[in-house]
Design a protein around this motif. Structure first.
Motif, PDB file in Angstrom:
ATOM      1  N   PHE A 112       0.864  -1.180   0.000  1.00  0.00           N
ATOM      2  CA  PHE A 112       0.000   0.000   0.000  1.00  0.00           C
ATOM      3  C   PHE A 112       0.898   1.227   0.000  1.00  0.00           C
ATOM      4  CE2 PHE A 112       0.516  -1.392   4.385  1.00  0.00           C
ATOM      5  CZ  PHE A 112       0.839  -0.231   5.059  1.00  0.00           C
ATOM      6  N   TYR A 113       0.366   2.369  -0.398  1.00  0.00           N
ATOM      7  CA  TYR A 113       1.206   3.517  -0.738  1.00  0.00           C
ATOM      8  C   TYR A 113       1.225   4.616   0.304  1.00  0.00           C
ATOM      9  CZ  TYR A 113       0.874   1.057  -5.167  1.00  0.00           C
ATOM     10  OH  TYR A 113       0.914   0.086  -6.131  1.00  0.00           O
ATOM     11  N   SER A 114       0.360   4.579   1.280  1.00  0.00           N
ATOM     12  CA  SER A 114       0.386   5.570   2.355  1.00  0.00           C
ATOM     13  C   SER A 114       1.289   5.077   3.477  1.00  0.00           C
ATOM     14  CB  SER A 114      -1.027   5.807   2.882  1.00  0.00           C
ATOM     15  OG  SER A 114      -1.623   4.578   3.280  1.00  0.00           O
ATOM     16  N   VAL A 115       1.669   6.005   4.364  1.00  0.00           N
ATOM     17  CA  VAL A 115       2.488   5.601   5.512  1.00  0.00           C
ATOM     18  C   VAL A 115       1.667   4.724   6.452  1.00  0.00           C
ATOM     19  CG1 VAL A 115       3.718   6.443   7.553  1.00  0.00           C
ATOM     20  CG2 VAL A 115       3.998   7.605   5.344  1.00  0.00           C
ATOM     21  N   GLU A 116       0.443   5.155   6.763  1.00  0.00           N
ATOM     22  CA  GLU A 116      -0.421   4.394   7.652  1.00  0.00           C
ATOM     23  C   GLU A 116      -1.467   3.618   6.843  1.00  0.00           C
ATOM     24  OE1 GLU A 116       0.199   4.054  10.692  1.00  0.00           O
ATOM     25  OE2 GLU A 116       1.559   5.725  11.092  1.00  0.00           O
ATOM     26  N   PRO A 152      -5.243   2.347   5.961  1.00  0.00           N
ATOM     27  CA  PRO A 152      -6.504   3.097   6.028  1.00  0.00           C
ATOM     28  C   PRO A 152      -7.160   2.978   7.400  1.00  0.00           C
ATOM     29  CG  PRO A 152      -6.369   1.828   3.992  1.00  0.00           C
ATOM     30  CD  PRO A 152      -5.203   1.404   4.825  1.00  0.00           C
ATOM     31  N   GLN A 153      -7.706   4.093   7.899  1.00  0.00           N
ATOM     32  CA  GLN A 153      -8.319   4.092   9.225  1.00  0.00           C
ATOM     33  C   GLN A 153      -9.511   3.146   9.305  1.00  0.00           C
ATOM     34  OE1 GLN A 153      -7.446   5.704  12.146  1.00  0.00           O
ATOM     35  NE2 GLN A 153      -5.539   6.117  11.069  1.00  0.00           N
ATOM     36  N   THR A 154     -10.258   3.010   8.216  1.00  0.00           N
ATOM     37  CA  THR A 154     -11.388   2.085   8.209  1.00  0.00           C
ATOM     38  C   THR A 154     -10.924   0.669   8.493  1.00  0.00           C
ATOM     39  OG1 THR A 154     -12.537   3.470   6.593  1.00  0.00           O
ATOM     40  CG2 THR A 154     -13.315   1.210   6.831  1.00  0.00           C
ATOM     41  N   GLU A 155      -9.761   0.314   7.947  1.00  0.00           N
ATOM     42  CA  GLU A 155      -9.236  -1.036   8.131  1.00  0.00           C
ATOM     43  C   GLU A 155      -8.305  -1.124   9.338  1.00  0.00           C
ATOM     44  OE1 GLU A 155      -8.982  -3.653   4.589  1.00  0.00           O
ATOM     45  OE2 GLU A 155      -8.451  -1.786   3.577  1.00  0.00           O
ATOM     46  N   SER A 156      -8.362  -0.147  10.193  1.00  0.00           N
ATOM     47  CA  SER A 156      -7.708  -0.223  11.502  1.00  0.00           C
ATOM     48  C   SER A 156      -8.716  -0.127  12.635  1.00  0.00           C
ATOM     49  CB  SER A 156      -6.684   0.912  11.657  1.00  0.00           C
ATOM     50  OG  SER A 156      -5.638   0.781  10.730  1.00  0.00           O
ATOM     51  N   GLY A 205     -20.494   2.015  20.036  1.00  0.00           N
ATOM     52  CA  GLY A 205     -21.446   2.243  18.964  1.00  0.00           C
ATOM     53  C   GLY A 205     -22.356   1.064  18.688  1.00  0.00           C
ATOM     54  N   VAL A 206     -23.666   1.333  18.573  1.00  0.00           N
ATOM     55  CA  VAL A 206     -24.612   0.312  18.119  1.00  0.00           C
ATOM     56  C   VAL A 206     -24.423   0.083  16.628  1.00  0.00           C
ATOM     57  CG1 VAL A 206     -27.064  -0.249  17.866  1.00  0.00           C
ATOM     58  CG2 VAL A 206     -26.262   0.932  19.925  1.00  0.00           C
ATOM     59  N   VAL A 207     -24.163   1.161  15.891  1.00  0.00           N
ATOM     60  CA  VAL A 207     -23.860   1.090  14.462  1.00  0.00           C
ATOM     61  C   VAL A 207     -22.601   1.918  14.213  1.00  0.00           C
ATOM     62  CG1 VAL A 207     -24.642   1.609  12.121  1.00  0.00           C
ATOM     63  CG2 VAL A 207     -26.284   0.791  13.822  1.00  0.00           C
ATOM     64  N   VAL A 208     -21.673   1.360  13.426  1.00  0.00           N
ATOM     65  CA  VAL A 208     -20.457   2.076  13.038  1.00  0.00           C
ATOM     66  C   VAL A 208     -20.304   1.941  11.523  1.00  0.00           C
ATOM     67  CG1 VAL A 208     -19.359   1.651  15.263  1.00  0.00           C
ATOM     68  CG2 VAL A 208     -18.950   0.076  13.379  1.00  0.00           C
ATOM     69  N   GLU A 209     -19.592   2.894  10.931  1.00  0.00           N
ATOM     70  CA  GLU A 209     -19.386   2.870   9.484  1.00  0.00           C
ATOM     71  C   GLU A 209     -18.022   3.440   9.143  1.00  0.00           C
ATOM     72  OE1 GLU A 209     -23.802   3.369   7.418  1.00  0.00           O
ATOM     73  OE2 GLU A 209     -22.376   5.041   7.428  1.00  0.00           O
ATOM     74  N   GLY A 210     -17.522   3.015   7.992  1.00  0.00           N
ATOM     75  CA  GLY A 210     -16.294   3.595   7.475  1.00  0.00           C
ATOM     76  C   GLY A 210     -16.106   3.203   6.028  1.00  0.00           C
ATOM     77  N   GLY A 211     -15.370   4.030   5.302  1.00  0.00           N
ATOM     78  CA  GLY A 211     -15.089   3.709   3.914  1.00  0.00           C
ATOM     79  C   GLY A 211     -14.092   4.676   3.323  1.00  0.00           C
ATOM     80  N   TYR A 212     -13.512   4.279   2.193  1.00  0.00           N
ATOM     81  CA  TYR A 212     -12.546   5.149   1.531  1.00  0.00           C
ATOM     82  C   TYR A 212     -12.481   4.831   0.045  1.00  0.00           C
ATOM     83  CZ  TYR A 212      -9.345   1.118   1.738  1.00  0.00           C
ATOM     84  OH  TYR A 212      -8.772  -0.128   1.597  1.00  0.00           O
ATOM     85  N   ILE A 213     -12.002   5.810  -0.691  1.00  0.00           N
ATOM     86  CA  ILE A 213     -11.663   5.661  -2.106  1.00  0.00           C
ATOM     87  C   ILE A 213     -10.276   6.259  -2.291  1.00  0.00           C
ATOM     88  CG2 ILE A 213     -12.197   6.370  -4.466  1.00  0.00           C
ATOM     89  CD1 ILE A 213     -15.118   6.435  -3.740  1.00  0.00           C
ATOM     90  N   ILE A 232     -10.836  12.039   6.737  1.00  0.00           N
ATOM     91  CA  ILE A 232      -9.384  12.101   6.535  1.00  0.00           C
ATOM     92  C   ILE A 232      -9.093  12.099   5.044  1.00  0.00           C
ATOM     93  CG2 ILE A 232      -7.139  11.079   7.082  1.00  0.00           C
ATOM     94  CD1 ILE A 232      -9.920   9.569   8.940  1.00  0.00           C
ATOM     95  N   ILE A 233      -8.361  13.102   4.583  1.00  0.00           N
ATOM     96  CA  ILE A 233      -7.883  13.125   3.201  1.00  0.00           C
ATOM     97  C   ILE A 233      -6.361  12.994   3.244  1.00  0.00           C
ATOM     98  CG2 ILE A 233      -7.747  14.407   1.035  1.00  0.00           C
ATOM     99  CD1 ILE A 233     -10.303  15.829   1.802  1.00  0.00           C
ATOM    100  N   THR A 234      -5.830  12.013   2.520  1.00  0.00           N
ATOM    101  CA  THR A 234      -4.397  11.729   2.520  1.00  0.00           C
ATOM    102  C   THR A 234      -3.815  12.012   1.146  1.00  0.00           C
ATOM    103  OG1 THR A 234      -4.706   9.989   4.185  1.00  0.00           O
ATOM    104  CG2 THR A 234      -2.636   9.971   2.950  1.00  0.00           C
ATOM    105  N   TYR A 235      -2.729  12.812   1.124  1.00  0.00           N
ATOM    106  CA  TYR A 235      -1.980  13.090  -0.100  1.00  0.00           C
ATOM    107  C   TYR A 235      -0.576  12.538   0.120  1.00  0.00           C
ATOM    108  CZ  TYR A 235      -5.601  16.739  -0.084  1.00  0.00           C
ATOM    109  OH  TYR A 235      -6.787  17.421   0.009  1.00  0.00           O
ATOM    110  N   GLY A 236      -0.088  11.700  -0.795  1.00  0.00           N
ATOM    111  CA  GLY A 236       1.202  11.101  -0.515  1.00  0.00           C
ATOM    112  C   GLY A 236       1.996  10.711  -1.738  1.00  0.00           C
ATOM    113  N   LEU A 237       3.278  10.402  -1.479  1.00  0.00           N
ATOM    114  CA  LEU A 237       4.195   9.870  -2.478  1.00  0.00           C
ATOM    115  C   LEU A 237       4.873   8.641  -1.890  1.00  0.00           C
ATOM    116  CD1 LEU A 237       5.945  13.140  -3.749  1.00  0.00           C
ATOM    117  CD2 LEU A 237       4.282  11.754  -5.026  1.00  0.00           C
ATOM    118  N   ALA A 238       5.067   7.634  -2.725  1.00  0.00           N
ATOM    119  CA  ALA A 238       5.802   6.433  -2.316  1.00  0.00           C
ATOM    120  C   ALA A 238       6.812   6.108  -3.405  1.00  0.00           C
ATOM    121  CB  ALA A 238       4.846   5.264  -2.099  1.00  0.00           C
ATOM    122  N   TYR A 239       8.090   6.170  -3.042  1.00  0.00           N
ATOM    123  CA  TYR A 239       9.168   5.924  -4.005  1.00  0.00           C
ATOM    124  C   TYR A 239       9.692   4.509  -3.815  1.00  0.00           C
ATOM    125  CZ  TYR A 239      13.821   6.109  -6.115  1.00  0.00           C
ATOM    126  OH  TYR A 239      14.948   5.824  -6.847  1.00  0.00           O
TER     127      TYR A 239
END
Length: 540
Positions: A210-214, A216-220, A390-398, A487-494
Motif C-alpha cells: 500500500f502507498y500511504s504511511v499508515e 486506512p483508518q477504516t481497516e484499523s 457504537g450500536v452502528v459504526v461505518e467507514g469507507g474510503y476511495i 481524513i484526506i491523505t496526499y502522498g508519495l511512495a518511491y
C-alpha cells in the motif's frame, strides 16, 4: 534443470567429494604395490573421471541453489502479502522472510508531541513438509520490541501522595501460526492462529503493498487490522483462480475491551490464553474477472461476551440484600446462580465490500464497511466498560494512485496517492429519553419496597457525556461528534526496488464536532489535527 536439493544432500555430496579427493591418493600411497603390480593406467583414469563427475554434479547443485535464492518469488498466495507467501513457493524445507516499518510523525499542532517509532519489524518462518502440508508463522516486534508504561504507586488509600514508576512491557507477538493442508487448489484447510479474512489490508498488510504511511483508518478501526484469531478456515481458488473463497470458525472477541473511539479493536485476543465461550463465523469471497481487478466482500458474525458481561434489563436491578435471605452463604449461592444464567453473548456483525484495480501505472482501491449490534448487546457492553460503544459504526474510503515515473525508462516507481476516507464509530448509540423505558423502570423500582434498585445511567448501559452542549435536552447517551471523522491523505511512495518503499504523506483530519470543549487546546483527541508522516519500509 535439477530441482534444488536440501542442505543435507549438499553437505553429503561435499563430504563425499572431499573424502574421495583426499583418501584416494592416501590409499594409493599407503598400499603402494610393487612397480610390477601397479594398476593399469586406464583404471586410474576412470577413477579420476568418476571423481570429476561427482565434483561437477556438486558444483551444478550449488549453482542451482544460488539461482533459486536469487530468483525467490515475491507474489501473493491466497491474498497474503508477497513476503508472507514465500513458503508456498519453495520446493521443500525452511523459508524465511519479513518486513519492517520505521516512521516519523509530525502533528501539525502544539498540543501533541511529534513521534518517531520503529513501528513494526516482522519475521516470517515457514516450513514446507511436502507438496500439500505447509507451516506458516509470523513473529512481530512492535515499537522496537517494547512500550514504556507509567504506574502510580500511592502512599495512602486516597492516593493523595505517591510516585510514578516507569517500566517496559514486551511488544512481541505471534501474528499468525497455522498449518495449511492443500487437498486441491479449490479446497484447503488451515488450522491455528490466523488472520481474519476481512477487507483488503488485514491480509495484504505488508508496507510495500500500500502507498500511504499508515493503513486506512477504516481497516484499523471498523476492521481492526491486524486482526487474528485461533480457528479453522476452509479456503480455495476454484475455476482456475477466477474465484477465491474463505469460510472460517474462530474464537470470539473480548467485549469487555470494546470502546467508543476504536469500537472492537481493544477486544482482539491475539491468540493469548483466549476465552472461548463465544465463537465467531466469517465468510469472504473475491472475484477476479479481469487482469488486475479484484471485487469482493466479507461478513463476520460472532460473540464477545466470554462469560464476562451480564445482561442489562429490569431484572438486573434486583437487590439481593432485600430478598430476605439471611444466610450469607445461601445468598451468595443464589446470586451466583442468578448471574450464571444471565450471561450476555454480546454478538455483533461486520459486513464490507471492496474493489481493487491495478494496471500499468494506475491504481484504484475502495472499501466500505459497516458494523452493528443490537441495543441490548450495546447496553450490556456499556455497563461493563463504561464506554459508549457504537450500536452502528461505518467507514469507507476511495483512493487513486499513479506512477509518475511511468513516463521514463526506469524500473523505479514513484506512486502519487490521494485517499478520501470517512470513519464514524458512533453512528448510532444507546440513548435515554425523558419519559422513556429507563424512567418507567425507575418508577417501578422506587415503588417495589426495595426489591429493585433505581439504577444509574451506567448500570442501564447509557453513557452520557460531560461536554457542555453535547446532548440535546431530554436525551442522554448521544454520540460524540468528534468520532465522526474525515481524513484526506496526499502522498508519495518511491520504490527504488520492488521490495523497498520510502513514503511521505500529509493527512488532513477533520471531525463533525463544533463544541468549545473540543477545540484543540482543550481536547487534543478531537480528530481535527493534521499530520505529516515519513516512513522507510521494506520486505524480504
Amino acid at each position: 534443470m535439477r530441482n534444488r536439493v536440501t542442505l543435507r544432500r549438499i553437505a553429503t555430496l561435499l563430504l563425499a567429494a572431499a573424502l574421495l579427493t583426499i583418501a584416494w591418493p592416501v590409499s594409493v600411497s599407503a598400499e603402494e604395490p610393487a612397480p610390477e603390480e601397479a594398476p593399469p593406467e586406464p583404471e586410474r583414469n576412470r577413477n579420476r573421471d568418476r571423481n570429476a563427475d561427482r565434483i561437477s554434479i556438486l558444483e551444478e547443485e550449488i549453482e542451482q541453489m544460488k539461482l533459486n535464492r536469487a530468483t525467490k518469488e515475491y507474489k501473493s498466495y491466497a491474498g497474503l502479502g508477497p513476503a508472507a507467501s514465500g513458503v508456498y513457493f519453495v520446493d521443500e524445507g525452511l523459508s524465511w522472510g519479513g518486513y519492517g516499518e520505521i516512521k516519523f510523525r509530525d502533528y501539525r499542532s502544539d498540543v501533541k508531541a511529534d513521534e518517531a517509532d520503529v513501528h513494526r519489524f516482522i519475521l516470517y518462518a515457514g516450513y514446507k513438509f511436502n507438496d500439500w502440508i505447509v507451516l506458516n508463522t509470523e513473529i512481530e516486534y512492535e515499537h522496537a520490541g517494547f512500550v514504556s508504561t507509567s504506574v502510580r504507586e500511592c502512599d495512602d488509600a486516597a492516593c493523595t501522595s505517591g510516585s510514578n514508576t516507569s517500566f517496559n512491557e514486551a511488544e512481541v507477538f505471534v501474528e499468525f501460526a497455522y498449518l495449511d493442508f492443500k487437498f486441491a487448489p479449490w479446497f484447503q484447510v488451515a488450522a491455528g492462529l490466523q488472520l481474519v479474512p476481512m477487507g483488503i489490508t488485514n491480509y495484504m498488510h505488508e508496507p510495500t503493498t500500500f502507498y500511504s504511511v499508515e493503513r486506512p483508518q477504516t481497516e484499523s478501526t471498523i476492521i481492526p487490522s491486524t486482526w487474528r484469531d485461533i480457528g479453522v478456515i476452509v479456503h480455495g481458488e476454484p475455476l482456475e483462480g477466477l474465484v477465491r473463497y474463505k469460510l472460517g470458525i474462530l474464537t470470539g472477541m473480548k467485549g469487555s475491551g470494546f470502546s467508543d473511539s476504536s469500537w472492537i479493536r481493544g477486544g482482539r485476543t491475539k491468540g493469548s490464553e483466549v476465552k472461548s465461550e463465544d465463537l465467531a463465523y466469517v465468510a469472504s469471497l473475491d472475484v477476479f474477472p479481469l487482469a488486475g481487478l479484484m471485487v469482493g466482500g466479507s461478513y463476520y458474525y460472532g460473540g464477545s461476551g466470554q462469560d464476562e458481561i451480564q445482561q442489562v434489563d429490569f431484572m438486573s436491578r434486583l437487590d439481593f440484600d432485600n430478598l430476605g435471605i439471611t444466610d450469607p452463604i445461601l445468598k451468595a449461592d443464589v446470586q451466583r446462580e442468578f448471574r450464571a444464567g444471565r450471561q450476555e453473548r454480546a454478538r455483533f456483525h461486520i459486513a464490507e465490500g471492496h474493489v481493487r484495480y491495478q494496471t500499468g501505472p494506475f491504481h484504484f482501491q475502495g472499501l466500505f464497511a459497516r458494523g452493528w449490534m443490537d441495543e441490548n448487546t450495546a447496553r450490556a457492553i456499556n455497563a461493563n466498560t463504561g464506554k459508549n460503544v457504537g450500536v452502528v459504526v461505518e467507514g469507507g474510503y476511495i483512493e487513486l494512485g499513479y506512477d509518475l515515473l511511468s513516463f521514463f525508462d526506469t524500473n523505479h516507481r514513484l506512486m502519487a496517492l490521494i485517499r478520501n476516507e470517512y470513519v464514524n464509530t458512533q453512528k448510532e448509540t444507546v440513548r435515554r429519553y425523558a419519559g422513556g423505558q429507563e424512567d418507567l423502570q425507575d418508577t417501578i423500582a422506587s415503588n417495589s419496597g426495595g426489591l429493585f434498585e433505581v439504577a444509574s445511567n451506567k448500570n442501564v448501559g447509557v453513557i452520557s457525556t460531560s461536554k457542555a452542549g453535547a446532548e440535546l435536552y431530554g436525551v442522554q447517551g448521544t454520540a460524540d461528534r468528534s468520532l465522526d471523522r474525515r481524513i484526506i491523505t496526499y502522498g508519495l511512495a518511491y520504490f527504488p526496488h520492488p521490495n523497498v518503499a520510502i513514503k511521505a504523506d500529509y493527512e488532513s483530519w477533520d471531525s463533525k464536532t463544533n463544541l468549545t470543549a473540543d477545540i484543540e487546546e482543550k481536547n487534543g483527541s478531537n480528530n481535527k489535527i493534521d499530520r505529516f508522516n515519513l516512513a522507510v519500509t521494506f520486505i524480504f
